[in-house]
Design a protein around this motif. Structure first.
Motif, PDB file in Angstrom:
ATOM      1  N   ASP A  11       0.649  -1.153  -0.117  1.00 58.38           N
ATOM      2  CA  ASP A  11       0.198   0.167   0.175  1.00 58.38           C
ATOM      3  C   ASP A  11       0.766   1.152  -0.020  1.00 58.38           C
ATOM      4  O   ASP A  11       0.179   2.301   0.306  1.00 58.38           O
ATOM      5  CB  ASP A  11      -0.687  -0.019   1.231  1.00 58.38           C
ATOM      6  N   GLY A  12       2.121   1.138  -0.211  1.00 61.89           N
ATOM      7  CA  GLY A  12       2.885   2.477  -0.325  1.00 61.89           C
ATOM      8  C   GLY A  12       3.363   2.898   1.288  1.00 61.89           C
ATOM      9  O   GLY A  12       4.096   3.798   1.265  1.00 61.89           O
ATOM     10  N   SER A  13       2.966   2.426   2.311  1.00 62.07           N
ATOM     11  CA  SER A  13       3.240   3.014   3.617  1.00 62.07           C
ATOM     12  C   SER A  13       4.463   2.641   4.144  1.00 62.07           C
ATOM     13  O   SER A  13       5.026   3.403   5.106  1.00 62.07           O
ATOM     14  CB  SER A  13       2.190   2.413   4.430  1.00 62.07           C
ATOM     15  N   GLY A  14       5.232   1.655   3.503  1.00 55.85           N
ATOM     16  CA  GLY A  14       6.496   1.414   4.294  1.00 55.85           C
ATOM     17  C   GLY A  14       7.108   0.146   3.503  1.00 55.85           C
ATOM     18  O   GLY A  14       6.535  -0.513   2.779  1.00 55.85           O
ATOM     19  N   LEU A  15       8.289  -0.201   4.022  1.00 55.46           N
ATOM     20  CA  LEU A  15       8.717  -1.524   3.718  1.00 55.46           C
ATOM     21  C   LEU A  15       9.042  -2.620   4.796  1.00 55.46           C
ATOM     22  O   LEU A  15       9.683  -2.360   5.927  1.00 55.46           O
ATOM     23  CB  LEU A  15      10.223  -1.063   3.061  1.00 55.46           C
ATOM     24  N   TYR A  16       8.921  -3.853   4.417  1.00 59.35           N
ATOM     25  CA  TYR A  16       8.914  -5.025   5.382  1.00 59.35           C
ATOM     26  C   TYR A  16      10.084  -5.310   4.990  1.00 59.35           C
ATOM     27  O   TYR A  16      10.718  -5.491   3.777  1.00 59.35           O
ATOM     28  CB  TYR A  16       7.808  -6.058   5.497  1.00 59.35           C
ATOM     29  N   LEU A  17      11.229  -5.775   6.049  1.00 57.87           N
ATOM     30  CA  LEU A  17      12.309  -6.430   5.655  1.00 57.87           C
ATOM     31  C   LEU A  17      12.919  -7.340   6.676  1.00 57.87           C
ATOM     32  O   LEU A  17      12.295  -7.198   7.979  1.00 57.87           O
ATOM     33  CB  LEU A  17      13.610  -5.361   5.341  1.00 57.87           C
ATOM     34  N   THR A  18      13.797  -8.134   6.670  1.00 55.52           N
ATOM     35  CA  THR A  18      14.272  -8.924   7.676  1.00 55.52           C
ATOM     36  C   THR A  18      15.652  -8.497   8.052  1.00 55.52           C
ATOM     37  O   THR A  18      16.598  -7.922   7.198  1.00 55.52           O
ATOM     38  CB  THR A  18      14.614 -10.257   7.291  1.00 55.52           C
ATOM     39  N   VAL A  19      15.909  -8.394   9.383  1.00 57.53           N
ATOM     40  CA  VAL A  19      17.278  -7.666   9.769  1.00 57.53           C
ATOM     41  C   VAL A  19      18.225  -8.969  10.588  1.00 57.53           C
ATOM     42  O   VAL A  19      17.289  -9.419  11.474  1.00 57.53           O
ATOM     43  CB  VAL A  19      16.857  -6.565  10.608  1.00 57.53           C
ATOM     44  N   ALA A  20      19.021  -8.996  10.300  1.00 62.42           N
ATOM     45  CA  ALA A  20      20.165  -9.903  10.892  1.00 62.42           C
ATOM     46  C   ALA A  20      20.619  -9.177  12.067  1.00 62.42           C
ATOM     47  O   ALA A  20      21.779  -8.296  11.755  1.00 62.42           O
ATOM     48  CB  ALA A  20      21.168 -10.486  10.029  1.00 62.42           C
ATOM     49  N   GLN A  21      20.462  -9.602  13.401  1.00 64.92           N
ATOM     50  CA  GLN A  21      21.255  -8.729  14.482  1.00 64.92           C
ATOM     51  C   GLN A  21      21.569  -9.736  15.612  1.00 64.92           C
ATOM     52  O   GLN A  21      20.569 -10.676  16.074  1.00 64.92           O
ATOM     53  CB  GLN A  21      20.056  -7.885  14.844  1.00 64.92           C
ATOM     54  N   ARG A  22      22.752  -9.772  15.957  1.00 67.63           N
ATOM     55  CA  ARG A  22      23.278 -10.645  17.299  1.00 67.63           C
ATOM     56  C   ARG A  22      23.104 -12.001  17.156  1.00 67.63           C
ATOM     57  O   ARG A  22      22.349 -12.450  18.039  1.00 67.63           O
ATOM     58  CB  ARG A  22      22.871 -10.053  18.378  1.00 67.63           C
ATOM     59  N   GLY A  23      23.028 -12.516  15.721  1.00 73.79           N
ATOM     60  CA  GLY A  23      22.971 -13.916  15.703  1.00 73.79           C
ATOM     61  C   GLY A  23      21.310 -14.261  15.453  1.00 73.79           C
ATOM     62  O   GLY A  23      21.180 -15.636  15.548  1.00 73.79           O
ATOM     63  N   THR A  24      20.568 -13.199  15.249  1.00 73.31           N
ATOM     64  CA  THR A  24      19.051 -13.510  15.186  1.00 73.31           C
ATOM     65  C   THR A  24      18.473 -12.819  14.055  1.00 73.31           C
ATOM     66  O   THR A  24      19.237 -12.024  13.669  1.00 73.31           O
ATOM     67  CB  THR A  24      18.292 -13.252  16.305  1.00 73.31           C
ATOM     68  N   SER A  25      17.528 -13.308  13.642  1.00 74.49           N
ATOM     69  CA  SER A  25      16.862 -12.615  12.382  1.00 74.49           C
ATOM     70  C   SER A  25      15.358 -12.286  12.670  1.00 74.49           C
ATOM     71  O   SER A  25      14.711 -13.312  12.805  1.00 74.49           O
ATOM     72  CB  SER A  25      16.999 -13.370  11.024  1.00 74.49           C
ATOM     73  N   ASN A  26      14.934 -11.044  12.480  1.00 73.35           N
ATOM     74  CA  ASN A  26      13.432 -10.617  12.657  1.00 73.35           C
ATOM     75  C   ASN A  26      13.128 -10.073  11.682  1.00 73.35           C
ATOM     76  O   ASN A  26      13.818  -9.298  10.963  1.00 73.35           O
ATOM     77  CB  ASN A  26      13.369 -10.238  13.955  1.00 73.35           C
ATOM     78  N   VAL A  27      11.592  -9.972  11.554  1.00 75.70           N
ATOM     79  CA  VAL A  27      10.943  -8.917  10.472  1.00 75.70           C
ATOM     80  C   VAL A  27      10.847  -7.574  11.128  1.00 75.70           C
ATOM     81  O   VAL A  27      10.299  -7.317  12.336  1.00 75.70           O
ATOM     82  CB  VAL A  27       9.521  -9.413  10.127  1.00 75.70           C
ATOM     83  N   TRP A  28      11.480  -6.239  10.280  1.00 75.73           N
ATOM     84  CA  TRP A  28      11.123  -5.024  10.794  1.00 75.73           C
ATOM     85  C   TRP A  28      10.369  -4.085   9.526  1.00 75.73           C
ATOM     86  O   TRP A  28      10.107  -4.679   8.549  1.00 75.73           O
ATOM     87  CB  TRP A  28      12.314  -4.532  10.858  1.00 75.73           C
ATOM     88  N   PHE A  29       9.799  -3.036   9.807  1.00 72.97           N
ATOM     89  CA  PHE A  29       9.121  -2.045   9.082  1.00 72.97           C
ATOM     90  C   PHE A  29       9.764  -0.858   9.179  1.00 72.97           C
ATOM     91  O   PHE A  29       9.987  -0.360  10.268  1.00 72.97           O
ATOM     92  CB  PHE A  29       7.589  -2.012   9.519  1.00 72.97           C
ATOM     93  N   VAL A  30       9.757  -0.409   7.953  1.00 69.24           N
ATOM     94  CA  VAL A  30      10.446   1.095   7.796  1.00 69.24           C
ATOM     95  C   VAL A  30       9.517   1.944   7.239  1.00 69.24           C
ATOM     96  O   VAL A  30       8.857   1.694   6.055  1.00 69.24           O
ATOM     97  CB  VAL A  30      11.591   0.964   6.989  1.00 69.24           C
ATOM     98  N   PRO A  31       8.876   2.839   7.983  1.00 71.10           N
ATOM     99  CA  PRO A  31       8.082   3.778   7.412  1.00 71.10           C
ATOM    100  C   PRO A  31       8.520   4.569   6.200  1.00 71.10           C
ATOM    101  O   PRO A  31       9.450   5.239   6.134  1.00 71.10           O
ATOM    102  CB  PRO A  31       7.625   4.767   8.458  1.00 71.10           C
ATOM    103  N   ALA A  32       7.645   4.738   4.920  1.00 76.15           N
ATOM    104  CA  ALA A  32       8.004   5.430   3.882  1.00 76.15           C
ATOM    105  C   ALA A  32       8.062   7.007   4.094  1.00 76.15           C
ATOM    106  O   ALA A  32       9.073   7.593   3.410  1.00 76.15           O
ATOM    107  CB  ALA A  32       6.951   5.087   2.592  1.00 76.15           C
ATOM    108  N   ALA A  33       7.465   7.363   5.211  1.00 72.45           N
ATOM    109  CA  ALA A  33       7.231   8.843   5.301  1.00 72.45           C
ATOM    110  C   ALA A  33       8.269   9.505   6.345  1.00 72.45           C
ATOM    111  O   ALA A  33       8.358  10.491   6.880  1.00 72.45           O
ATOM    112  CB  ALA A  33       5.974   9.271   5.740  1.00 72.45           C
ATOM    113  N   GLY A  34       9.200   8.304   6.782  1.00 66.16           N
ATOM    114  CA  GLY A  34      10.229   8.522   7.623  1.00 66.16           C
ATOM    115  C   GLY A  34       9.694   8.058   9.259  1.00 66.16           C
ATOM    116  O   GLY A  34       8.859   7.627   9.304  1.00 66.16           O
ATOM    117  N   GLY A  35      10.666   8.540  10.041  1.00 64.36           N
ATOM    118  CA  GLY A  35      10.663   7.976  11.524  1.00 64.36           C
ATOM    119  C   GLY A  35      11.369   6.787  11.635  1.00 64.36           C
ATOM    120  O   GLY A  35      11.950   6.032  10.570  1.00 64.36           O
TER     121      GLY A  35
END
Length: 341
Positions: free
Chosen positions: A1-25
């Motif tokens: 819907d254009g509101s942002g981007l879902y991605l997986t982030v590898a961090q300290r031996g784990t991986s989880n789903v994150w969301f990055v807002p398209a409008a900033g923040g």
């Protein structure tokens, strides 16, 4: 819907789903947990599908609710196998290395582990060098543990998942402080009082082949080594590999202007100090760390009279385990070599 981007982030031996807002923040974590979790497809209603694995669970397909962050397993493809096996417990370890650097790793213990006993120890080193060991299920480590070995795997400097400074600590110096981090991990494990220090072993593929060959050129602490798909001579590597620019980038100047750093960082130059029985394994079709790298090392070890064997894997490119049969051969060759010594 254009509101942002879902991605997986590898961090300290784990991986989880994150969301990055398209409008900033600020980005926000959608899921949390000590696992490796991915989202490979997202529907308009906020449902996603992906894979999840942790130290005790091989990968399974999961459904994710991206609003709540909750996941539900959709498959149990290894239930019949796991139902009749006792797995080795996996313990997270954190220790201090040179420069007061904190390093994360994991220790797999044999099933039926007895803290009053001392066990042989295998240290396995990851490749890259920019990569990240993690909390995913490892059949290799569980196989070693089932045969009575402790298995230590860590994320030394140069690894991803801990920030840019940590990952770039080996820039123009590979190997260097990453070796410190590996040895500090060995020392921290020995300090637990559970290691038979006469039966310690070291191995790794690709970047792990670089570091395992480097380790045995720096000390004789290990009873045997399994050096797999290594870089042994940076100068010849630059003319053999399919990533020449990556190789040249490890050094300030090309070797024809200043060969000394290229020699200093090459395990071939430390072979005169090696006493460790060494198994060398590489795929015959390897374009990344081509077979001549392994041949140079094997020949030098042979000339010096160090116990060594070279195993050439037919039909394999980088690594030795793309085919299930070769994956099993890799395991059995390493295990038999370690058992022999």
């Amino acid at each position: 819907d254009g509101s942002g981007l879902y991605l997986t982030v590898a961090q300290r031996g784990t991986s989880n789903v994150w969301f990055v807002p398209a409008a900033g923040g600020d980005p926000r974590a959608v899921t949390r947990g000590t696992h490796m979790l991915s989202a490979s497809s997202v529907a308009a209603n906020g449902t996603a599908v992906g894979l999840r694995t942790d130290a005790a669970s091989p990968p399974e397909v999961v459904r994710l609710d991206l609003k709540s962050g909750q996941w539900t397993a959709l498959t149990q493809v290894n239930r019949d196998v796991l139902g009749r096996l006792t797995l080795g417990a996996v313990e997270e370890v954190t220790y201090t290395s040179s420069g007061n650097t904190k390093v994360q790793g994991w220790l797999v213990k044999p099933p039926g582990f007895d803290a009053t006993k001392r066990y042989p120890l295998i240290m396995e080193i990851h490749g890259g060098p920019h990569g990240m060991y993690n909390v995913a299920f490892s059949p290799m480590y569980q196989h070693f543990a089932a045969n009575g070995y402790l298995v230590l795997y860590t994320n030394p400097r140069g690894s991803t998942g801990y920030g840019s400074a940590f990952g770039n600590a080996i820039e123009r110096a590979y190997p260097s402080v990453d070796y410190d981090d590996l040895m500090a991990g060995i020392d921290a494990t020995i300090a637990k009082g559970i290691v038979d220090t006469t039966r310690m072993y070291v191995g790794g593929c690709s970047g792990g082949g670089v570091l395992s060959s480097w380790v045995i050129g720096q000390n004789n602490r290990f009873a045997a080594a399994a050096v797999r798909c290594p870089v042994i001579n940076w100068m010849s590597m630059a003319g053999q590999t399919d990533i020449p620019y990556f190789t040249y980038n490890f050094f300030d100047k090309p070797f024809w202007e200043d060969p000394m750093p290229w020699l200093k960082q090459s395990s071939l130059m430390t072979v005169g100090r090696v006493t460790t029985p060494t198994l060398v394994m590489t795929g015959e079709l390897d374009l990344r760390t081509p077979m001549p790298q392994s041949e140079e090392y094997y020949a030098a070890l042979k000339v010096r009279g160090v116990p060594t064997e070279l195993l050439r894997f037919e039909g394999e490119y980088h690594g030795t385990s793309s085919r299930p049969s070769n994956w099993m051969r890799t395991q059995l060759y390493m295990l038999s070599w370690y058992n022999r010594w």
